[in-house]
Write a protein that holds these residues in place. Structure first.
Motif, mmCIF file in Angstrom:
data_model
loop_
_atom_site.group_PDB
_atom_site.id
_atom_site.type_symbol
_atom_site.label_atom_id
_atom_site.label_comp_id
_atom_site.label_asym_id
_atom_site.label_seq_id
_atom_site.Cartn_x
_atom_site.Cartn_y
_atom_site.Cartn_z
ATOM 1 N N UNK A 11 0.826 -1.206 0.000
ATOM 2 C CA UNK A 11 0.000 0.000 0.000
ATOM 3 C C UNK A 11 0.862 1.259 0.000
ATOM 4 N N UNK A 12 1.950 1.233 0.749
ATOM 5 C CA UNK A 12 2.869 2.371 0.780
ATOM 6 C C UNK A 12 3.434 2.618 -0.612
ATOM 7 N N UNK A 13 3.855 1.550 -1.278
ATOM 8 C CA UNK A 13 4.403 1.678 -2.628
ATOM 9 C C UNK A 13 3.406 2.287 -3.591
ATOM 10 N N UNK A 14 2.162 1.834 -3.504
ATOM 11 C CA UNK A 14 1.106 2.393 -4.361
ATOM 12 C C UNK A 14 0.882 3.871 -4.045
ATOM 13 N N UNK A 15 0.911 4.200 -2.757
ATOM 14 C CA UNK A 15 0.717 5.584 -2.330
ATOM 15 C C UNK A 15 1.854 6.467 -2.862
ATOM 16 N N UNK A 16 3.094 6.000 -2.720
ATOM 17 C CA UNK A 16 4.248 6.769 -3.205
ATOM 18 C C UNK A 16 4.149 6.966 -4.714
ATOM 19 N N UNK A 17 3.802 5.915 -5.418
ATOM 20 C CA UNK A 17 3.674 6.023 -6.879
ATOM 21 C C UNK A 17 2.604 7.034 -7.250
ATOM 22 N N UNK A 18 1.454 6.984 -6.561
ATOM 23 C CA UNK A 18 0.353 7.921 -6.853
ATOM 24 C C UNK A 18 0.791 9.356 -6.574
ATOM 25 N N UNK A 19 1.515 9.559 -5.462
ATOM 26 C CA UNK A 19 1.989 10.899 -5.127
ATOM 27 C C UNK A 19 3.020 11.390 -6.142
ATOM 28 N N UNK A 20 3.886 10.489 -6.585
ATOM 29 C CA UNK A 20 4.890 10.848 -7.588
ATOM 30 C C UNK A 20 4.207 11.261 -8.891
ATOM 31 N N UNK A 21 3.187 10.503 -9.275
ATOM 32 C CA UNK A 21 2.453 10.822 -10.507
ATOM 33 C C UNK A 21 1.699 12.140 -10.376
#
Length: 121
Positions: A11-21
Protein backbone atom coordinates in the motif's frame (compact mmCIF):
# COMPACT_ATOMS: atom_id res chain seq x y z
CA UNK A 1 -5.85 -15.92 0.96
CA UNK A 2 -6.66 -17.10 4.41
CA UNK A 3 -7.76 -13.81 5.93
CA UNK A 4 -4.32 -12.23 5.82
CA UNK A 5 -4.02 -8.47 5.88
CA UNK A 6 -2.42 -6.72 2.91
CA UNK A 7 1.24 -5.87 3.36
CA UNK A 8 1.45 -2.20 4.42
CA UNK A 9 4.50 -1.76 2.18
CA UNK A 10 2.50 -2.73 -0.92
CA UNK A 11 0.00 0.00 0.00
CA UNK A 12 2.87 2.37 0.78
CA UNK A 13 4.40 1.68 -2.63
CA UNK A 14 1.11 2.39 -4.36
CA UNK A 15 0.72 5.58 -2.33
CA UNK A 16 4.25 6.77 -3.20
CA UNK A 17 3.67 6.02 -6.88
CA UNK A 18 0.35 7.92 -6.85
CA UNK A 19 1.99 10.90 -5.13
CA UNK A 20 4.89 10.85 -7.59
CA UNK A 21 2.45 10.82 -10.51
CA UNK A 22 0.39 13.66 -8.98
CA UNK A 23 3.62 15.66 -8.63
CA UNK A 24 4.30 14.86 -12.30
CA UNK A 25 7.69 13.35 -11.51
CA UNK A 26 9.27 10.40 -13.28
CA UNK A 27 10.81 7.55 -11.29
CA UNK A 28 14.22 8.87 -12.34
CA UNK A 29 13.45 12.43 -11.20
CA UNK A 30 12.20 11.39 -7.76
CA UNK A 31 15.03 8.89 -7.31
CA UNK A 32 17.60 11.58 -8.18
CA UNK A 33 15.98 14.03 -5.77
CA UNK A 34 16.14 11.43 -2.98
CA UNK A 35 19.61 10.10 -3.73
CA UNK A 36 18.45 6.55 -4.46
CA UNK A 37 18.60 4.42 -7.60
CA UNK A 38 15.75 4.17 -10.10
CA UNK A 39 15.44 0.38 -9.65
CA UNK A 40 15.29 0.73 -5.86
CA UNK A 41 12.47 3.32 -6.08
CA UNK A 42 10.66 1.14 -8.59
CA UNK A 43 10.90 -1.84 -6.20
CA UNK A 44 9.57 0.31 -3.34
CA UNK A 45 6.62 1.41 -5.49
CA UNK A 46 5.80 -2.22 -6.31
CA UNK A 47 6.06 -3.25 -2.65
CA UNK A 48 9.08 -5.48 -3.28
CA UNK A 49 11.45 -3.53 -1.01
CA UNK A 50 10.94 -2.18 2.48
CA UNK A 51 12.32 1.36 2.71
CA UNK A 52 14.14 2.47 5.85
CA UNK A 53 12.89 5.44 7.85
CA UNK A 54 15.72 7.50 6.32
CA UNK A 55 14.56 6.63 2.80
CA UNK A 56 10.95 7.44 3.77
CA UNK A 57 12.12 10.78 5.11
CA UNK A 58 14.00 11.49 1.87
CA UNK A 59 10.97 10.47 -0.21
CA UNK A 60 8.72 12.70 1.88
CA UNK A 61 10.93 15.70 1.08
CA UNK A 62 10.95 14.84 -2.62
CA UNK A 63 7.16 14.50 -2.59
CA UNK A 64 6.72 17.63 -0.43
CA UNK A 65 4.84 15.92 2.36
CA UNK A 66 5.55 15.19 5.99
CA UNK A 67 7.60 12.12 6.83
CA UNK A 68 4.85 11.31 9.35
CA UNK A 69 2.43 10.87 6.44
CA UNK A 70 4.63 8.20 4.88
CA UNK A 71 5.30 6.58 8.27
CA UNK A 72 1.55 6.33 8.82
CA UNK A 73 1.05 4.88 5.33
CA UNK A 74 3.76 2.30 6.08
CA UNK A 75 2.11 1.37 9.36
CA UNK A 76 5.22 2.47 11.27
CA UNK A 77 3.26 4.91 13.40
CA UNK A 78 -0.35 4.80 14.46
CA UNK A 79 -2.18 8.01 15.23
CA UNK A 80 -3.22 7.81 18.90
CA UNK A 81 -6.79 8.75 18.29
CA UNK A 82 -8.97 6.37 16.24
CA UNK A 83 -11.28 9.20 15.21
CA UNK A 84 -8.34 11.23 13.91
CA UNK A 85 -6.97 8.12 12.21
CA UNK A 86 -10.17 7.74 10.15
CA UNK A 87 -10.17 11.38 9.08
CA UNK A 88 -6.46 11.38 8.27
CA UNK A 89 -6.81 8.08 6.39
CA UNK A 90 -9.67 9.51 4.30
CA UNK A 91 -7.64 12.60 3.43
CA UNK A 92 -4.58 10.49 2.58
CA UNK A 93 -6.61 8.28 0.25
CA UNK A 94 -8.23 11.14 -1.69
CA UNK A 95 -6.61 10.84 -5.12
CA UNK A 96 -8.03 14.21 -6.21
CA UNK A 97 -5.80 16.13 -3.78
CA UNK A 98 -2.12 16.86 -4.26
CA UNK A 99 0.37 15.80 -1.61
CA UNK A 100 0.66 19.39 -0.40
CA UNK A 101 -3.14 19.78 -0.18
CA UNK A 102 -3.38 16.56 1.86
CA UNK A 103 -0.67 17.73 4.22
CA UNK A 104 -2.34 21.12 4.66
CA UNK A 105 -5.77 19.57 5.34
CA UNK A 106 -4.31 17.23 7.96
CA UNK A 107 -2.42 20.10 9.61
CA UNK A 108 -5.57 22.25 9.71
CA UNK A 109 -7.63 19.36 11.10
CA UNK A 110 -5.08 18.69 13.84
CA UNK A 111 -4.88 22.37 14.77
CA UNK A 112 -8.68 22.52 15.14
CA UNK A 113 -8.56 19.44 17.38
CA UNK A 114 -5.87 21.01 19.56
CA UNK A 115 -7.89 24.22 19.95
CA UNK A 116 -10.94 22.19 20.94
CA UNK A 117 -8.94 20.15 23.46
CA UNK A 118 -7.86 23.36 25.15
CA UNK A 119 -11.49 24.43 25.21
CA UNK A 120 -11.24 27.28 22.78
CA UNK A 121 -13.42 25.83 20.04
Amino acid sequence: MSGSRPDPYVNLGKFIKRQRELAQLSVRQLADMCGISNPYLSQIERGLRTPSSMILQSLSKGLRMSAETLYAQAGIIDPQDAEESDVVKAVLQDADLSARQREMMIDIYRSFRKVNEVGGG
